[in-house]
Design an enzyme around this catalytic site. Sequence first.
Site, PDB file in Angstrom:
ATOM      1  N   GLN A   1      20.050  -7.646  70.470  1.00 33.87           N
ATOM      2  CA  GLN A   1      20.315  -7.064  71.776  1.00 33.87           C
ATOM      3  C   GLN A   1      21.798  -7.123  72.155  1.00 33.87           C
ATOM      4  O   GLN A   1      22.638  -7.641  71.412  1.00 33.87           O
ATOM      5  CB  GLN A   1      19.450  -7.759  72.831  1.00 33.87           C
ATOM      6  N   ALA A   2      22.094  -6.593  73.325  1.00 38.15           N
ATOM      7  CA  ALA A   2      23.472  -6.467  73.797  1.00 38.15           C
ATOM      8  C   ALA A   2      24.156  -7.823  73.950  1.00 38.15           C
ATOM      9  O   ALA A   2      23.538  -8.810  74.361  1.00 38.15           O
ATOM     10  CB  ALA A   2      23.493  -5.730  75.142  1.00 38.15           C
TER      11      ALA A   2
ATOM     12  N   CYS B   1      17.953 -12.214  71.501  1.00 38.93           N
ATOM     13  CA  CYS B   1      18.091 -11.633  72.838  1.00 38.93           C
ATOM     14  C   CYS B   1      19.534 -11.697  73.343  1.00 38.93           C
ATOM     15  O   CYS B   1      20.381 -12.404  72.785  1.00 38.93           O
ATOM     16  CB  CYS B   1      17.158 -12.345  73.812  1.00 38.93           C
ATOM     17  N   HIS B   2      19.782 -10.980  74.403  1.00 38.45           N
ATOM     18  CA  HIS B   2      21.123 -10.727  74.922  1.00 38.45           C
ATOM     19  C   HIS B   2      21.898 -12.010  75.252  1.00 38.45           C
ATOM     20  O   HIS B   2      21.342 -13.017  75.651  1.00 38.45           O
ATOM     21  CB  HIS B   2      21.050  -9.836  76.161  1.00 38.45           C
ATOM     22  N   GLN B   3      23.228 -11.907  75.077  1.00 37.14           N
ATOM     23  CA  GLN B   3      24.176 -12.979  75.365  1.00 37.14           C
ATOM     24  C   GLN B   3      23.922 -14.265  74.577  1.00 37.14           C
ATOM     25  O   GLN B   3      24.294 -15.361  75.004  1.00 37.14           O
ATOM     26  CB  GLN B   3      24.223 -13.315  76.871  1.00 37.14           C
TER      27      GLN B   3
END
Length: 214
Positions: free
Chosen positions: A118-119, A136-138
């Site tokens: 993810q981003a 998952c993100h970050q």
Amino acid sequence: MNEIYVLGVGGSTPLFIELAEACGYKIVGLYHYNDERTGETEHGFSILGSFDDMLQSDIKGKQFLLSQGDMKIRKNLTDKIKAVGGIIPTLIHPTAIVSRFANISDDGVCIGANCIIQADVAINAGVVIRDMALVCHQTTIGNYCFIGPKALVGAHIFVEDFAFIGQSSLLVSGKVRNVGDNTLVGAGAVVTKELPADVVVVGNPARIISHIAK
């Protein structure tokens, strides 16, 4: 077509061969850790020699894919290959979904089929992420970590170097901020709190069952 050599002849070798081929590479041949199997074939590919044979030849500009599961061995071999001009490319399976905002090292990362990155995820050097894993993100994955198939690493987590995240395990967003160096998360474990370095955790919720000697 890009040519690549595969290092390591073992159970996971065909998985890495298929990843390379899916990414458009031609497998030139294999190298084994010693010379016992030189001249044999494995999954239709010739075993050209030992790691020492490879390192003593002119490999400048040639590309290599490491199939070992031991991440310390992967790091050691990578350093030796790069020191004499070899290249360890990053391979991302074409079915993987990688955010355009993710930062993936170009230094030997392997991302398998149907993974989701993810981003604002950072994937550092030498990381192996097996099929259908989700990051998952970050979240940041440190150098030479292993993320097993169907593992889910939640958001805003820092996974430190050489950590091993077992298949189908879950690191819960908002509960876990850090997984320490060299820590092993067992298959199917559900992690709901910080994990220090050099421990083995299993179960739901995950608990420490042993410490890893340095």
